[in-house]
Design a protein around this motif. Structure first.
Motif, PDB file in Angstrom:
ATOM      1  N   ARG A  82       2.686  28.574  -6.469  1.00 61.92           N
ATOM      2  CA  ARG A  82       1.813  27.866  -5.923  1.00 61.92           C
ATOM      3  C   ARG A  82       1.923  26.567  -5.258  1.00 61.92           C
ATOM      4  NH1 ARG A  82       0.292  32.029  -8.032  1.00 61.92           N
ATOM      5  NH2 ARG A  82      -1.765  32.516  -8.909  1.00 61.92           N
ATOM      6  N   LEU A  83       3.200  27.086  -4.542  1.00 58.40           N
ATOM      7  CA  LEU A  83       4.061  26.057  -3.704  1.00 58.40           C
ATOM      8  C   LEU A  83       3.350  25.709  -2.328  1.00 58.40           C
ATOM      9  CD1 LEU A  83       7.538  26.131  -4.809  1.00 58.40           C
ATOM     10  CD2 LEU A  83       6.208  24.372  -5.757  1.00 58.40           C
ATOM     11  N   PRO A  84       2.721  24.587  -1.843  1.00 60.86           N
ATOM     12  CA  PRO A  84       2.257  24.231  -0.604  1.00 60.86           C
ATOM     13  C   PRO A  84       3.514  24.458   0.620  1.00 60.86           C
ATOM     14  CG  PRO A  84       2.351  22.284  -1.420  1.00 60.86           C
ATOM     15  CD  PRO A  84       2.879  23.219  -2.642  1.00 60.86           C
ATOM     16  N   VAL A  85       3.238  25.202   1.694  1.00 59.39           N
ATOM     17  CA  VAL A  85       4.295  25.234   2.896  1.00 59.39           C
ATOM     18  C   VAL A  85       3.512  24.714   3.961  1.00 59.39           C
ATOM     19  CG1 VAL A  85       3.603  27.838   2.959  1.00 59.39           C
ATOM     20  CG2 VAL A  85       5.492  26.967   4.198  1.00 59.39           C
ATOM     21  N   LEU A  86       4.295  23.836   4.485  1.00 63.21           N
ATOM     22  CA  LEU A  86       3.492  23.202   5.641  1.00 63.21           C
ATOM     23  C   LEU A  86       4.331  23.517   6.882  1.00 63.21           C
ATOM     24  CD1 LEU A  86       2.562  19.420   6.240  1.00 63.21           C
ATOM     25  CD2 LEU A  86       4.174  20.465   7.801  1.00 63.21           C
ATOM     26  N   HIS A 116      -0.441  36.863   0.969  1.00 61.90           N
ATOM     27  CA  HIS A 116      -0.188  35.646  -0.039  1.00 61.90           C
ATOM     28  C   HIS A 116      -1.294  34.835  -0.284  1.00 61.90           C
ATOM     29  CE1 HIS A 116       3.973  37.576  -0.383  1.00 61.90           C
ATOM     30  NE2 HIS A 116       3.910  37.420   0.998  1.00 61.90           N
ATOM     31  N   PRO A 117      -2.470  35.358  -0.774  1.00 63.94           N
ATOM     32  CA  PRO A 117      -3.795  34.384  -0.495  1.00 63.94           C
ATOM     33  C   PRO A 117      -3.608  33.301  -1.526  1.00 63.94           C
ATOM     34  CG  PRO A 117      -4.192  36.294  -2.136  1.00 63.94           C
ATOM     35  CD  PRO A 117      -2.887  36.724  -1.138  1.00 63.94           C
ATOM     36  N   GLU A 118      -2.730  33.163  -2.568  1.00 57.75           N
ATOM     37  CA  GLU A 118      -2.536  32.200  -3.570  1.00 57.75           C
ATOM     38  C   GLU A 118      -1.353  31.058  -3.112  1.00 57.75           C
ATOM     39  OE1 GLU A 118      -4.621  31.869  -5.899  1.00 57.75           O
ATOM     40  OE2 GLU A 118      -5.640  33.544  -5.425  1.00 57.75           O
ATOM     41  N   MET A 119      -1.088  31.165  -1.952  1.00 59.29           N
ATOM     42  CA  MET A 119       0.138  30.585  -1.254  1.00 59.29           C
ATOM     43  C   MET A 119      -0.468  29.586  -0.400  1.00 59.29           C
ATOM     44  SD  MET A 119       3.186  31.516   1.172  1.00 59.29           S
ATOM     45  CE  MET A 119       2.324  32.067   2.511  1.00 59.29           C
ATOM     46  N   PRO A 120      -0.697  28.183  -0.711  1.00 61.01           N
ATOM     47  CA  PRO A 120      -1.341  27.170   0.220  1.00 61.01           C
ATOM     48  C   PRO A 120      -0.541  26.909   1.294  1.00 61.01           C
ATOM     49  CG  PRO A 120      -1.109  26.237  -2.139  1.00 61.01           C
ATOM     50  CD  PRO A 120      -0.161  27.624  -1.879  1.00 61.01           C
ATOM     51  N   VAL A 121      -1.130  27.065   2.508  1.00 60.23           N
ATOM     52  CA  VAL A 121      -0.645  26.884   3.888  1.00 60.23           C
ATOM     53  C   VAL A 121      -1.084  25.666   4.579  1.00 60.23           C
ATOM     54  CG1 VAL A 121       0.137  28.061   6.136  1.00 60.23           C
ATOM     55  CG2 VAL A 121      -0.105  29.296   4.294  1.00 60.23           C
ATOM     56  N   VAL A 122      -0.341  24.810   4.939  1.00 58.83           N
ATOM     57  CA  VAL A 122      -0.717  23.511   5.511  1.00 58.83           C
ATOM     58  C   VAL A 122      -0.281  23.502   7.207  1.00 58.83           C
ATOM     59  CG1 VAL A 122      -0.947  21.067   5.322  1.00 58.83           C
ATOM     60  CG2 VAL A 122      -0.706  22.549   3.304  1.00 58.83           C
ATOM     61  N   ILE A 144      -5.611  28.584   4.055  1.00 55.75           N
ATOM     62  CA  ILE A 144      -5.225  27.684   5.145  1.00 55.75           C
ATOM     63  C   ILE A 144      -5.578  26.222   5.067  1.00 55.75           C
ATOM     64  CG2 ILE A 144      -5.007  27.359   7.667  1.00 55.75           C
ATOM     65  CD1 ILE A 144      -3.343  29.678   6.642  1.00 55.75           C
ATOM     66  N   HIS A 145      -4.885  25.340   5.350  1.00 57.47           N
ATOM     67  CA  HIS A 145      -5.416  23.795   4.856  1.00 57.47           C
ATOM     68  C   HIS A 145      -5.004  23.072   6.388  1.00 57.47           C
ATOM     69  CE1 HIS A 145      -5.081  25.275   0.933  1.00 57.47           C
ATOM     70  NE2 HIS A 145      -5.797  24.205   0.566  1.00 57.47           N
ATOM     71  N   ARG A 225      -4.112  17.746  -5.320  1.00 55.73           N
ATOM     72  CA  ARG A 225      -4.519  18.698  -6.035  1.00 55.73           C
ATOM     73  C   ARG A 225      -3.335  19.957  -5.778  1.00 55.73           C
ATOM     74  NH1 ARG A 225      -7.082  22.661  -3.388  1.00 55.73           N
ATOM     75  NH2 ARG A 225      -7.997  21.051  -2.186  1.00 55.73           N
ATOM     76  N   LEU A 226      -2.922  20.085  -4.379  1.00 55.77           N
ATOM     77  CA  LEU A 226      -1.794  21.100  -4.100  1.00 55.77           C
ATOM     78  C   LEU A 226      -0.638  20.789  -4.653  1.00 55.77           C
ATOM     79  CD1 LEU A 226      -2.690  21.784  -0.340  1.00 55.77           C
ATOM     80  CD2 LEU A 226      -3.287  22.950  -2.082  1.00 55.77           C
ATOM     81  N   LEU A 227      -0.500  19.354  -4.817  1.00 54.77           N
ATOM     82  CA  LEU A 227       1.015  18.996  -5.443  1.00 54.77           C
ATOM     83  C   LEU A 227       0.863  18.856  -6.948  1.00 54.77           C
ATOM     84  CD1 LEU A 227       2.127  16.499  -2.618  1.00 54.77           C
ATOM     85  CD2 LEU A 227       2.850  18.794  -3.044  1.00 54.77           C
ATOM     86  N   ARG A 228      -0.324  18.998  -7.323  1.00 51.25           N
ATOM     87  CA  ARG A 228      -0.529  18.752  -9.004  1.00 51.25           C
ATOM     88  C   ARG A 228      -0.230  17.584  -9.381  1.00 51.25           C
ATOM     89  NH1 ARG A 228       2.091  24.827  -9.894  1.00 51.25           N
ATOM     90  NH2 ARG A 228       3.278  24.044  -7.899  1.00 51.25           N
ATOM     91  N   LEU A 229      -0.512  16.428  -8.679  1.00 56.03           N
ATOM     92  CA  LEU A 229      -0.405  15.169  -9.237  1.00 56.03           C
ATOM     93  C   LEU A 229      -1.659  14.495  -9.688  1.00 56.03           C
ATOM     94  CD1 LEU A 229       1.238  14.042  -6.004  1.00 56.03           C
ATOM     95  CD2 LEU A 229       2.665  14.576  -8.267  1.00 56.03           C
TER      96      LEU A 229
END
Length: 242
Positions: A82-86, A116-122, A144-145, A225-229
């Motif tokens: 679940r890592l964001p890819v920018l 890959h619907p659980e992969m956050p794309v920024v 998509i963000h 939330r994306l970075l789990r902070l």
């Protein structure tokens, strides 16, 4: 502001070394070409050994296609964790920069994002000239963000007038407050933190009527939330930026 997230920093080793003494205020993304034979392995090393928290790609610099099946292990690792890819799409650089490239259009990531619907794309800079395409992509793919970073001077070259309020309003109407992420596009000193960009974007959001909860999502909560902070909403009611 409670945390700075560096997207690049002279290579994964150099960035990890720079942020390691201050893990409470600094985070960083891995940044290496996905076209490398061992790109997925390098990402795993960056995350699990160096402590990096995401991955950045500059698409108009690539020598391969993001749709190439050889990149599948990379996308699978990002989704699994679940890592964001920018991914920077669109115009690249200042005057004399890159205006066209096989990977310049955000829509090229569509098949990957769908698989890959659980992969956050920024996607930063409101698509950097590919605004309509980015909105189409967001409409189709809920992972998509939209990142708001930079001066967004590309709006000056659109066929119809477009300003920050227009961008935020249409983004809000398309994806709501949970998929818009403030970015400052700050850089090295002496420029440092681009405070004017924060001021301009908060003002635009207030003028189109975003409420306190929406502001806290856009200017901190969504990134946290994306970075789990951890995130204290009360500190972001008027825009703060993670």
């Amino acid at each position: 502001m409670t945390r700075v997230v560096f997207q690049t920093g002279g290579g994964n080793e150099a960035l990890a070394k720079a942020i390691r003494p201050h893990p409470d205020i600094f985070s960083g993304f891995a940044h290496h070409s996905p076209c490398l034979p061992k790109a997925a392995e390098e990402l795993r090393r960056g995350v699990e050994e160096l402590g990096l928290v995401g991955y950045k790609i500059i698409a108009p610099q690539l020598s391969c296609s993001l749709k190439d099946s050889r990149l599948d292990p990379l996308w699978e690792y990002l989704e699994q964790h679940r890592l964001p890819v920018l991914i920077h799409f669109g115009l690249l650089g200042g005057i004399g920069g890159v205006p066209t490239h096989p990977m310049i259009n955000p829509l090229v990531i569509y098949p990957v994002a769908r698989r890959h619907p659980e992969m956050p794309v920024v996607i930063p800079h409101f698509g950097s000239g590919y605004w309509q395409e980015l909105l189409h992509l967001c409409w189709s793919c809920p992972n998509i963000h939209i990142d708001t970073s930079g001066s967004n001077d590309w709006t000056l070259w659109m066929p119809n007038p477009l300003n920050l309020k227009d961008l935020f309003r249409r983004a809000y109407e398309t994806v709501g407050p949970k998929r818009i992420i403030f970015g400052s596009d700050s850089s090295w000193f002496p420029r440092g933190f681009a405070y004017r960009i924060l001021q301009d974007q908060v003002r635009a959001c207030l003028e189109i009527g975003l409420n306190g909860n929406d502001l806290s999502d856009v200017f901190g909560g969504n990134a946290a939330r994306l970075l789990r902070l951890p995130f204290n909403r009360d500190n972001y009611q008027h825009g703060g930026g993670i």
